[in-house]
Design an enzyme around this catalytic site. Structure first.
Site, PDB file in Angstrom:
ATOM      1  N   SER A  22       0.814  -1.219   0.000  1.00 23.07           N
ATOM      2  CA  SER A  22       0.000   0.000   0.000  1.00 23.07           C
ATOM      3  C   SER A  22       0.843   1.263   0.000  1.00 23.07           C
ATOM      4  O   SER A  22       0.339   2.346  -0.286  1.00 23.07           O
ATOM      5  CB  SER A  22      -0.920   0.013   1.221  1.00 23.07           C
ATOM      6  OG  SER A  22      -0.156  -0.028   2.418  1.00 23.07           O
ATOM      7  N   HIS A  49      -2.243  -2.902  -6.344  1.00 24.02           N
ATOM      8  CA  HIS A  49      -2.718  -2.653  -4.984  1.00 24.02           C
ATOM      9  C   HIS A  49      -4.239  -2.720  -4.891  1.00 24.02           C
ATOM     10  O   HIS A  49      -4.946  -1.843  -5.387  1.00 24.02           O
ATOM     11  CB  HIS A  49      -2.223  -1.282  -4.502  1.00 24.02           C
ATOM     12  CG  HIS A  49      -2.704  -0.921  -3.139  1.00 24.02           C
ATOM     13  ND1 HIS A  49      -3.121   0.350  -2.796  1.00 24.02           N
ATOM     14  CD2 HIS A  49      -2.854  -1.673  -2.009  1.00 24.02           C
ATOM     15  CE1 HIS A  49      -3.496   0.360  -1.539  1.00 24.02           C
ATOM     16  NE2 HIS A  49      -3.342  -0.847  -1.041  1.00 24.02           N
ATOM     17  N   GLU A  60      -5.211  -0.008  -7.701  1.00 22.14           N
ATOM     18  CA  GLU A  60      -4.142   0.865  -8.184  1.00 22.14           C
ATOM     19  C   GLU A  60      -3.073   0.009  -8.855  1.00 22.14           C
ATOM     20  O   GLU A  60      -2.627  -0.991  -8.280  1.00 22.14           O
ATOM     21  CB  GLU A  60      -3.516   1.645  -7.033  1.00 22.14           C
ATOM     22  CG  GLU A  60      -4.442   2.660  -6.384  1.00 22.14           C
ATOM     23  CD  GLU A  60      -3.820   3.351  -5.184  1.00 22.14           C
ATOM     24  OE1 GLU A  60      -4.091   4.540  -4.979  1.00 22.14           O
ATOM     25  OE2 GLU A  60      -3.063   2.686  -4.443  1.00 22.14           O
ATOM     26  N   ASN A  76      -3.730   6.461  -0.530  1.00 19.43           N
ATOM     27  CA  ASN A  76      -3.116   6.655   0.788  1.00 19.43           C
ATOM     28  C   ASN A  76      -2.361   7.967   0.895  1.00 19.43           C
ATOM     29  O   ASN A  76      -2.000   8.388   1.996  1.00 19.43           O
ATOM     30  CB  ASN A  76      -2.190   5.483   1.116  1.00 19.43           C
ATOM     31  CG  ASN A  76      -2.966   4.294   1.656  1.00 19.43           C
ATOM     32  OD1 ASN A  76      -3.911   4.458   2.415  1.00 19.43           O
ATOM     33  ND2 ASN A  76      -2.589   3.106   1.248  1.00 19.43           N
TER      34      ASN A  76
END
Length: 388
Positions: A116, A137, A149, A187
């Site tokens: 991540s 991801h 992702e 993130n």
């Protein structure tokens, strides 16, 4: 297509379910036999519940399960077309795994990491053929969350990137291609939802429940930031924040909060431990899960505006720095973390001029670099442009 999943935890099992549902032959690898048994049982329970809810037919269970097998030796993965690792977030452990994998798989096998926040380039550097390494991801729970992702490293070949995008698209997921930078899209862009809300609390502007109430009621978010951090767990959320902060050379935009750090140090991880920002002991939840009236509606509006403009600013900066396209950034936030709107579309709705003025107002009050306005917002304001 033959797919290997390394790691039989919640994420690994979820990715395996997605791939098997799409018709791939899947092998789940783990060195822990008990973990493999638990994964098999968990998948059976998950599929049974889907039948009970009418999401899939009974016959689908047999088809999906027949596509999944289990392995405890890397040599059993030798015929894989794609390997996705979903193990502990430790760079050195991942690098060793990828280096070992090259001894077993074919030269054209794609090696992917579900990390991540770790550098894909660093992971790829452990391989003799780094051009076949890429980040893929997924978000938890993988079968339900639409976004994936896809992150090429500087070493990744264009062919591997295109193949990976096609594979994930064929698995009926929404793909967002991101540059290999800390936090990728979600993130990174989501940090202000937590950090600015914590800053508002630390300043004594409002308590946890009021901030949660404001962002859910006015902003339309499904969960408030403190509820969400408690659900994610501070042992995860705080570490991601600290990792991103460090990786960006201590940019004040990503500065962690001592309030959350102290909870982590105390072992108050959130729901999983029975206590976080809220108390979950004895199955009683003293949190903003219960809507609470606020007499000061102006304060709630100010809280929402402060958090949303910081989110918009981070999304704009991600576009400015070519982390991803405007479409992929907005898709990432709506499909990856269920935001009610894409942040760049939200900026268009609120007005680019409003965003710039709000950020300048915050900067003039605090004179902190965390409130600096993204250059792309200033440029668009001057040129009277919108994102979409």
């Amino acid at each position: 297509m033959k797919v290997a999943i390394i790691g039989s935890g919640t994420m690994g099992s979820g990715i395996a379910q997605v791939a098997a549902t799409a018709g791939c032959e899947v092998k789940i690898f783990d060195t822990n036999q008990d973990a493999l048994s638990k994964s098999k049982s968990s998948l059976e329970n998950t599929l049974s519940k889907l039948v009970e809810k009418g999401k899939i037919q009974e016959i689908e269970i047999n088809r999906i399960q027949s596509n999944i097998s289990f392995a405890n030796s890397l040599s059993e993965l030798s015929h894989s077309d794609l390997v996705i690792e979903a193990i502990i977030e430790n760079l050195e452990i991942k690098k060793k795994l990828f280096s070992d994998l090259e001894n077993y798989v074919a030269p054209d096998t794609i090696l992917a990491s579900n990390t991540s926040s770790l550098s894909i380039a660093s992971i790829a550097s452990a391989c003799k053929n780094a051009s076949r390494v890429i980040g893929i991801h997924f978000f938890n729970p993988a079968p339900l969350m639409q976004l994936v992702e896809v992150i090429p490293a500087v070493q990744t070949s264009e062919e591997v990137l295109q193949k990976s995008v096609q594979i994930i698209s064929d698995w009926k997921k929404v793909v967002a291609v991101a540059k290999d930078t800390p936090g990728f899209i979600v993130n990174r862009v989501a940090r202000p939802f937590y950090s600015e809300s914590l800053r508002i609390y630390d300043e004594g502007v409002a308590d946890f429940a009021t901030i949660d109430w404001a962002l859910k009621t006015i902003g339309g978010f499904k969960m408030g930031p403190f509820e969400l951090m408690d659900m994610i767990g501070h042992d995860v959320n705080y570490i991601v924040t600290e990792t991103v902060f460090t990786a960006f050379y201590f940019d004040p935009k990503f500065k962690p909060s001592f309030t959350q750090k102290r909870l982590l140090e105390a072992g108050f991880f959130g729901r999983k431990s029975g206590r976080g920002f809220y108390d979950y002991s004895n199955n009683t939840v003293t949190s903003s899960a219960v809507e609470m009236p606020i007499e000061d509606k102006e304060k709630a509006q100010q809280i929402f505006e402060r958090v949303i403009v910081m989110l918009i600013n981070e999304a704009a900066d991600a576009l400015y720095l070519n982390i991803a396209s405007a479409k992929d950034i907005d898709n990432a936030m709506t499909k990856g973390v269920n935001y009610p709107k894409g942040l760049l579309a939200w900026a268009d709705e609120l007005g680019i001029n409003w965003c710039v003025e709000k950020l300048d107002e915050l900067y003039n009050e605090y004179h902190e670099d965390r409130y600096r306005c993204s250059p792309i917002l200033r440029r668009m304001n001057r040129e009277n442009k919108t994102f979409f």
